[in-house]
Design a protein around this motif. Structure first.
Motif, PDB file in Angstrom:
ATOM      1  N   ALA A 119      41.191   5.651   0.814  1.00  0.00           N
ATOM      2  CA  ALA A 119      41.874   6.982   1.045  1.00  0.00           C
ATOM      3  C   ALA A 119      41.077   8.105   0.517  1.00  0.00           C
ATOM      4  O   ALA A 119      41.003   9.217   1.104  1.00  0.00           O
ATOM      5  N   GLU A 120      40.312   7.755  -0.443  1.00  0.00           N
ATOM      6  CA  GLU A 120      39.573   8.756  -1.159  1.00  0.00           C
ATOM      7  C   GLU A 120      38.376   9.243  -0.134  1.00  0.00           C
ATOM      8  O   GLU A 120      37.788  10.464   0.013  1.00  0.00           O
ATOM      9  N   GLY A 139      42.739  -3.828  -5.839  1.00  0.00           N
ATOM     10  CA  GLY A 139      41.381  -3.963  -5.843  1.00  0.00           C
ATOM     11  C   GLY A 139      40.778  -4.360  -4.621  1.00  0.00           C
ATOM     12  O   GLY A 139      39.550  -4.218  -4.662  1.00  0.00           O
ATOM     13  N   SER A 140      41.528  -3.985  -3.596  1.00  0.00           N
ATOM     14  CA  SER A 140      40.901  -4.355  -2.239  1.00  0.00           C
ATOM     15  C   SER A 140      40.174  -3.027  -1.500  1.00  0.00           C
ATOM     16  O   SER A 140      39.725  -3.042  -0.465  1.00  0.00           O
ATOM     17  N   GLY A 141      40.449  -2.194  -2.455  1.00  0.00           N
ATOM     18  CA  GLY A 141      39.623  -0.869  -1.935  1.00  0.00           C
ATOM     19  C   GLY A 141      40.576   0.240  -1.144  1.00  0.00           C
ATOM     20  O   GLY A 141      40.184   1.182  -0.398  1.00  0.00           O
ATOM     21  N   LYS A 142      41.791   0.039  -1.467  1.00  0.00           N
ATOM     22  CA  LYS A 142      42.822   0.803  -0.557  1.00  0.00           C
ATOM     23  C   LYS A 142      42.491   2.176  -1.016  1.00  0.00           C
ATOM     24  O   LYS A 142      42.545   3.235  -0.357  1.00  0.00           O
ATOM     25  N   THR A 143      42.693   2.367  -2.570  1.00  0.00           N
ATOM     26  CA  THR A 143      42.592   3.943  -3.079  1.00  0.00           C
ATOM     27  C   THR A 143      41.086   4.449  -2.696  1.00  0.00           C
ATOM     28  O   THR A 143      40.842   5.680  -2.321  1.00  0.00           O
ATOM     29  N   MET A 178      28.241  10.407  -4.801  1.00  0.00           N
ATOM     30  CA  MET A 178      29.771   9.853  -4.556  1.00  0.00           C
ATOM     31  C   MET A 178      29.755   8.560  -3.707  1.00  0.00           C
ATOM     32  O   MET A 178      28.998   8.727  -2.629  1.00  0.00           O
ATOM     33  N   ASN A 179      30.103   7.610  -4.286  1.00  0.00           N
ATOM     34  CA  ASN A 179      30.021   6.315  -3.658  1.00  0.00           C
ATOM     35  C   ASN A 179      31.349   6.347  -2.762  1.00  0.00           C
ATOM     36  O   ASN A 179      32.617   6.574  -3.035  1.00  0.00           O
ATOM     37  N   LEU A 180      31.036   5.696  -1.498  1.00  0.00           N
ATOM     38  CA  LEU A 180      32.287   5.490  -0.464  1.00  0.00           C
ATOM     39  C   LEU A 180      32.884   4.171  -0.381  1.00  0.00           C
ATOM     40  O   LEU A 180      31.999   3.255  -0.878  1.00  0.00           O
ATOM     41  N   TYR A 181      33.874   4.052   0.519  1.00  0.00           N
ATOM     42  CA  TYR A 181      34.493   2.764   0.857  1.00  0.00           C
ATOM     43  C   TYR A 181      33.350   2.152   1.822  1.00  0.00           C
ATOM     44  O   TYR A 181      32.619   2.646   2.658  1.00  0.00           O
ATOM     45  N   GLN A 182      32.972   0.829   1.549  1.00  0.00           N
ATOM     46  CA  GLN A 182      32.164  -0.040   2.280  1.00  0.00           C
ATOM     47  C   GLN A 182      32.665  -1.226   2.689  1.00  0.00           C
ATOM     48  O   GLN A 182      33.474  -1.879   1.872  1.00  0.00           O
ATOM     49  N   ASN A 183      32.344  -1.804   4.014  1.00  0.00           N
ATOM     50  CA  ASN A 183      32.796  -2.739   4.437  1.00  0.00           C
ATOM     51  C   ASN A 183      31.940  -3.421   5.506  1.00  0.00           C
ATOM     52  O   ASN A 183      31.637  -2.375   6.240  1.00  0.00           O
ATOM     53  N   GLU A 184      31.615  -4.631   5.813  1.00  0.00           N
ATOM     54  CA  GLU A 184      31.123  -5.154   6.835  1.00  0.00           C
ATOM     55  C   GLU A 184      31.735  -4.889   8.096  1.00  0.00           C
ATOM     56  O   GLU A 184      31.130  -4.465   9.078  1.00  0.00           O
ATOM     57  N   ASP A 185      33.133  -4.858   7.764  1.00  0.00           N
ATOM     58  CA  ASP A 185      33.872  -4.614   9.078  1.00  0.00           C
ATOM     59  C   ASP A 185      34.238  -3.094   9.051  1.00  0.00           C
ATOM     60  O   ASP A 185      34.688  -2.481   8.510  1.00  0.00           O
ATOM     61  N   THR A 186      33.206  -2.666   9.988  1.00  0.00           N
ATOM     62  CA  THR A 186      33.257  -1.067  10.070  1.00  0.00           C
ATOM     63  C   THR A 186      34.324  -0.565  10.720  1.00  0.00           C
ATOM     64  O   THR A 186      34.456   0.639  10.874  1.00  0.00           O
ATOM     65  N   THR A 187      35.124  -1.463  11.578  1.00  0.00           N
ATOM     66  CA  THR A 187      36.240  -0.826  12.174  1.00  0.00           C
ATOM     67  C   THR A 187      37.378  -0.374  11.140  1.00  0.00           C
ATOM     68  O   THR A 187      38.084   0.611  11.747  1.00  0.00           O
ATOM     69  N   ILE A 188      37.381  -0.870   9.949  1.00  0.00           N
ATOM     70  CA  ILE A 188      38.194  -0.216   8.974  1.00  0.00           C
ATOM     71  C   ILE A 188      38.364   1.151   8.587  1.00  0.00           C
ATOM     72  O   ILE A 188      39.295   2.064   9.138  1.00  0.00           O
ATOM     73  N   LEU A 189      37.008   1.753   8.269  1.00  0.00           N
ATOM     74  CA  LEU A 189      36.759   3.027   8.233  1.00  0.00           C
ATOM     75  C   LEU A 189      36.956   3.875   9.359  1.00  0.00           C
ATOM     76  O   LEU A 189      37.554   5.090   9.529  1.00  0.00           O
TER      77      LEU A 189
END
Ligand SMILES: Nc1ncnc2c1ncn2[C@@H]1O[C@H](COP(=O)(O)OP(=O)(O)O)[C@@H](O)[C@H]1O
Ligand SMILES: [Mg+2]
Length: 260
Positions: free
Chosen positions: A39-40, A32-36, A1-12
């Motif tokens: 949430a998943e 398409g900015s990864g909101k859903t 299962m792939n997860l939300y990823q971002n350089e900015d780890t503060t988001i998650l």
């Protein structure tokens, strides 16, 4: 299962901690900015179930709270209440994901005001039952922010959320997401497609083309298609032919000819 990823780890990290603080989270960003995806990912990381609501002008109290129905139990006709996503999530301590919250009619969502503030309670108008949320109940809402214009969100509602501003991922993280979520493995081509997408994002920001052409969703489709057809045709099928406007189509063809 792939997860939300971002350089900015503060988001998650912030999102997880905000939920633990029982804050309602509003994810704000372009399509398409990864909101859903975020949430998943929260659902997976917090190991909670999640109910989702897609807002539209048709959304009404029944689709939030539930409805009465007639059931035959042991030969007897009874009226029972089928719990909707909000009541169920409150009682069972699930996450509640409210997508495109600004698309609902202004009169529909105020029914949730008590659910979304310190009371965490609603009197179900269909049954009279007073429902107080389980400790694990949490709300994540999403709002699509367009370059051209966004439907404003009711102030009293907005007041009840803390906001996470979402942006498109780019560079190495985007490359990683493409490797994980598509069939494409050719790193050179991935690099070119990322550059091409970057050009499209800029064009969308300037209002030259619509956002659906520059979205990450379109890019992921495009990457998959390049594994079964030449890149020009893949761009036509995943991006260009989605658009109605001939000038927009031509602008993308020009960008394509520059990159490939
Ligand atoms: N930061 C990210 N990490 C992982 N995948 C992402 C990210 N951003 C976008 N995606 C991928 O792009 C696509 C669109 O993302 P999505 O969450 O549906 O966007 P939104 O809900 O904001 O419109 C999905 O396939 C998703 O997996
Ligand atoms: Mg979404």
């Amino acid at each position: 299962m792939n997860l939300y990823q971002n350089e900015d780890t503060t988001i998650l990290n912030d999102a997880i901690n905000m939920i633990k603080l029982k804050k309602n989270i509003l994810l704000k960003g372009p399509t398409g900015s990864g909101k859903t995806k975020l949430a998943e990912t929260l659902k997976l990381q917090l190991k909670q179930e999640m109910n989702s609501i897609n807002c539209s002008v048709d959304l009404d109290a029944e689709s939030l709270l539930g409805f009465k129905t007639i059931e035959v139990v042991n030969g007897e006709t009874q009226i029972t209440f089928v719990e909707g996503p909000v009541i169920q999530a409150m009682k069972e301590g699930r996450l509640l994901y409210i997508d495109e919250i600004n698309m609902a009619k202004p009169e529909t969502l105020p029914i949730l005001n008590g659910v979304l503030d310190f009371r965490r309670t609603i009197t179900n108008p269909f049954t009279g039952e007073v429902v107080t949320a389980h400790d694990d109940f949490a709300v994540i809402a999403a709002i699509n922010v367009g370059y051209i214009g966004t439907l404003p969100m009711n102030e009293a509602l907005k007041n009840r959320f803390v906001v996470i501003d979402m942006h498109y991922i780019s560079g190495e993280i985007l490359k990683q997401v493409i490797m994980e979520q598509t069939q494409l493995t050719d790193e050179r081509l991935i690099g070119q497609l990322i550059q091409f997408n970057k050009d499209l994002v800029m064009m969308a920001e300037q209002g030259q083309i619509s956002e659906e052409a520059s979205s990450i969703r379109a890019l992921l489709d495009l990457c998959d298609l390049t594994t079964i057809m030449p890149v020009e045709r893949a761009i036509k099928r995943a991006v260009i032919d989605k658009l109605e406007d001939e000038r927009e189509q031509q602008a993308i063809i020009n960008a394509m000819e520059l990159t490939f």
